[in-house]
Design a protein around this motif. Structure first.
Motif, PDB file in Angstrom:
ATOM      1  N   SER A  30       6.808 -16.610   2.216  1.00 46.82           N
ATOM      2  CA  SER A  30       6.166 -15.614   2.085  1.00 46.82           C
ATOM      3  C   SER A  30       7.127 -14.798   2.915  1.00 46.82           C
ATOM      4  CB  SER A  30       5.035 -15.406   2.647  1.00 46.82           C
ATOM      5  OG  SER A  30       3.785 -16.483   2.631  1.00 46.82           O
ATOM      6  N   PHE A  31       7.246 -15.055   4.345  1.00 36.81           N
ATOM      7  CA  PHE A  31       8.617 -13.603   5.089  1.00 36.81           C
ATOM      8  C   PHE A  31       9.391 -13.703   4.156  1.00 36.81           C
ATOM      9  CE2 PHE A  31       5.298 -13.409   7.859  1.00 36.81           C
ATOM     10  CZ  PHE A  31       4.997 -12.042   7.995  1.00 36.81           C
ATOM     11  N   GLY A  32      10.065 -14.373   3.325  1.00 40.14           N
ATOM     12  CA  GLY A  32      11.486 -14.468   2.759  1.00 40.14           C
ATOM     13  C   GLY A  32      11.412 -13.581   1.466  1.00 40.14           C
ATOM     14  N   GLN A  33       9.936 -13.554   0.844  1.00 40.59           N
ATOM     15  CA  GLN A  33       9.734 -13.277   0.263  1.00 40.59           C
ATOM     16  C   GLN A  33       9.629 -11.652   0.344  1.00 40.59           C
ATOM     17  OE1 GLN A  33       9.896 -14.600  -3.598  1.00 40.59           O
ATOM     18  NE2 GLN A  33      10.448 -16.203  -2.820  1.00 40.59           N
ATOM     19  N   ILE A  34       9.099 -11.260   0.690  1.00 39.37           N
ATOM     20  CA  ILE A  34       8.707 -10.354   1.343  1.00 39.37           C
ATOM     21  C   ILE A  34      10.008  -9.122   1.770  1.00 39.37           C
ATOM     22  CG2 ILE A  34       7.471  -8.632   3.426  1.00 39.37           C
ATOM     23  CD1 ILE A  34       5.050 -10.527   3.020  1.00 39.37           C
ATOM     24  N   VAL A  35      10.828  -9.712   2.439  1.00 41.40           N
ATOM     25  CA  VAL A  35      12.466  -9.667   2.993  1.00 41.40           C
ATOM     26  C   VAL A  35      12.908  -9.363   1.195  1.00 41.40           C
ATOM     27  CG1 VAL A  35      14.413 -10.028   3.863  1.00 41.40           C
ATOM     28  CG2 VAL A  35      12.657  -9.582   5.260  1.00 41.40           C
ATOM     29  N   LYS A  36      13.270  -9.767   0.540  1.00 39.02           N
ATOM     30  CA  LYS A  36      13.481  -9.935  -0.866  1.00 39.02           C
ATOM     31  C   LYS A  36      13.577  -8.858  -1.525  1.00 39.02           C
ATOM     32  CE  LYS A  36      14.717 -13.287  -4.899  1.00 39.02           C
ATOM     33  NZ  LYS A  36      13.768 -14.202  -4.733  1.00 39.02           N
ATOM     34  N   MET A  37      11.644  -8.574  -1.168  1.00 38.63           N
ATOM     35  CA  MET A  37      11.495  -7.580  -1.807  1.00 38.63           C
ATOM     36  C   MET A  37      11.780  -6.545  -1.694  1.00 38.63           C
ATOM     37  SD  MET A  37       8.900  -6.019  -4.491  1.00 38.63           S
ATOM     38  CE  MET A  37       8.413  -5.011  -4.909  1.00 38.63           C
ATOM     39  N   PHE A  38      11.876  -5.323  -0.346  1.00 44.01           N
ATOM     40  CA  PHE A  38      12.277  -4.592   0.038  1.00 44.01           C
ATOM     41  C   PHE A  38      13.990  -4.905  -0.183  1.00 44.01           C
ATOM     42  CE2 PHE A  38       8.730  -4.825   2.681  1.00 44.01           C
ATOM     43  CZ  PHE A  38       8.019  -3.906   2.569  1.00 44.01           C
ATOM     44  N   LEU A  60       0.865  -4.573   0.296  1.00 42.15           N
ATOM     45  CA  LEU A  60       1.806  -5.334   1.338  1.00 42.15           C
ATOM     46  C   LEU A  60       1.573  -4.965   2.142  1.00 42.15           C
ATOM     47  CD1 LEU A  60       5.490  -5.651   0.089  1.00 42.15           C
ATOM     48  CD2 LEU A  60       3.336  -7.610   0.747  1.00 42.15           C
ATOM     49  N   ALA A  61       1.208  -3.377   2.201  1.00 41.17           N
ATOM     50  CA  ALA A  61       0.756  -2.479   3.332  1.00 41.17           C
ATOM     51  C   ALA A  61      -0.581  -2.892   3.358  1.00 41.17           C
ATOM     52  CB  ALA A  61       1.104  -0.858   2.869  1.00 41.17           C
ATOM     53  N   TYR A  62      -1.437  -3.133   2.129  1.00 39.43           N
ATOM     54  CA  TYR A  62      -2.865  -3.282   2.945  1.00 39.43           C
ATOM     55  C   TYR A  62      -3.013  -4.688   3.578  1.00 39.43           C
ATOM     56  CZ  TYR A  62      -7.789  -4.851   1.824  1.00 39.43           C
ATOM     57  OH  TYR A  62      -9.216  -4.736   1.280  1.00 39.43           O
ATOM     58  N   PHE A  63      -2.069  -5.375   3.041  1.00 36.16           N
ATOM     59  CA  PHE A  63      -2.183  -6.892   3.878  1.00 36.16           C
ATOM     60  C   PHE A  63      -2.263  -6.860   4.873  1.00 36.16           C
ATOM     61  CE2 PHE A  63      -3.592  -8.472  -0.582  1.00 36.16           C
ATOM     62  CZ  PHE A  63      -4.461  -8.887  -0.485  1.00 36.16           C
ATOM     63  N   PHE A  64      -0.806  -5.699   5.106  1.00 36.40           N
ATOM     64  CA  PHE A  64      -0.151  -6.350   6.657  1.00 36.40           C
ATOM     65  C   PHE A  64      -1.298  -5.549   7.307  1.00 36.40           C
ATOM     66  CE2 PHE A  64       4.330  -6.157   5.597  1.00 36.40           C
ATOM     67  CZ  PHE A  64       4.374  -7.726   5.651  1.00 36.40           C
ATOM     68  N   TYR A  65      -2.239  -4.117   6.572  1.00 30.00           N
ATOM     69  CA  TYR A  65      -3.035  -4.337   7.682  1.00 30.00           C
ATOM     70  C   TYR A  65      -4.401  -5.073   8.225  1.00 30.00           C
ATOM     71  CZ  TYR A  65      -7.292  -1.266   8.967  1.00 30.00           C
ATOM     72  OH  TYR A  65      -7.996  -1.035   9.400  1.00 30.00           O
ATOM     73  N   LYS A  66      -4.620  -5.382   7.296  1.00 32.96           N
ATOM     74  CA  LYS A  66      -5.727  -6.969   7.486  1.00 32.96           C
ATOM     75  C   LYS A  66      -5.379  -7.926   7.806  1.00 32.96           C
ATOM     76  CE  LYS A  66      -8.815  -8.508   4.332  1.00 32.96           C
ATOM     77  NZ  LYS A  66      -8.844  -9.635   3.392  1.00 32.96           N
ATOM     78  N   ILE A  67      -4.435  -8.443   7.927  1.00 34.12           N
ATOM     79  CA  ILE A  67      -3.307  -9.168   9.683  1.00 34.12           C
ATOM     80  C   ILE A  67      -3.872  -8.810  10.705  1.00 34.12           C
ATOM     81  CG2 ILE A  67      -1.715 -10.552   9.881  1.00 34.12           C
ATOM     82  CD1 ILE A  67      -1.193 -11.216   6.701  1.00 34.12           C
ATOM     83  N   ALA A  68      -3.326  -7.402  10.450  1.00 36.18           N
ATOM     84  CA  ALA A  68      -3.341  -7.141  11.945  1.00 36.18           C
ATOM     85  C   ALA A  68      -4.562  -6.839  12.608  1.00 36.18           C
ATOM     86  CB  ALA A  68      -2.637  -5.576  11.460  1.00 36.18           C
ATOM     87  N   LYS A  69      -5.728  -5.998  12.001  1.00 39.15           N
ATOM     88  CA  LYS A  69      -6.786  -6.422  12.403  1.00 39.15           C
ATOM     89  C   LYS A  69      -7.701  -8.114  12.584  1.00 39.15           C
ATOM     90  CE  LYS A  69     -10.951  -4.879  10.244  1.00 39.15           C
ATOM     91  NZ  LYS A  69     -11.881  -4.281   9.003  1.00 39.15           N
TER      92      LYS A  69
END
Length: 123
Positions: A30-38, A60-69
């Motif tokens: 998952s993080f590999g795909q996110i880094v690849k996207m950026f 992605l920002a929405y999911f990062f917000y949910k994960i952080a919450k």
């Protein structure tokens, strides 16, 4: 019986190991795909791909917000559980002290006291 318990323990350890490996794989992928996207070149993309890129970044920002919450909520629960455990241990201290005093007194009586009024047959 001991052999059965050892086998169950080994199976549980293997199961935990497999689950951990799957979690690591998913996490790394998952993080590999996110880094690849950026790392994609935003400026050279056509307009429709730039719009899609922005939508993906928003998702992605929405999911990062949910994960952080969720992570914050679980951390607060963990902290509450630790505080509850420490409170329970502190609440048990008087009983633990009483148990220690009883054991100390019993050991002292058994090693030091030799009353003469007890019949010789019981000594």
């Amino acid at each position: 019986m001991q052999q059965v318990l050892n086998q169950v323990s080994q199976m549980a350890q293997k199961l935990v190991s497999v689950i951990w490996q799957v979690l690591q794989f998913i996490w790394n992928w998952s993080f590999g795909q996110i880094v690849k996207m950026f790392q994609m070149p935003f400026n050279t993309l056509p307009l429709w791909k730039q719009v899609l890129f922005i939508l993906v970044i928003g998702a992605l920002a929405y999911f990062f917000y949910k994960i952080a919450k969720d992570l914050l909520k679980q951390c607060s629960r963990l902290l509450g559980a630790i505080v509850g455990l420490v409170s329970a241990l502190i609440a048990m201290l008087p009983q633990i002290v009483w148990a220690g005093l009883i054991a100390f007194g019993g050991a002292w009586v058994l090693t030091n006291l030799n009353p003469t009024w007890i019949p010789v047959a019981l000594r």
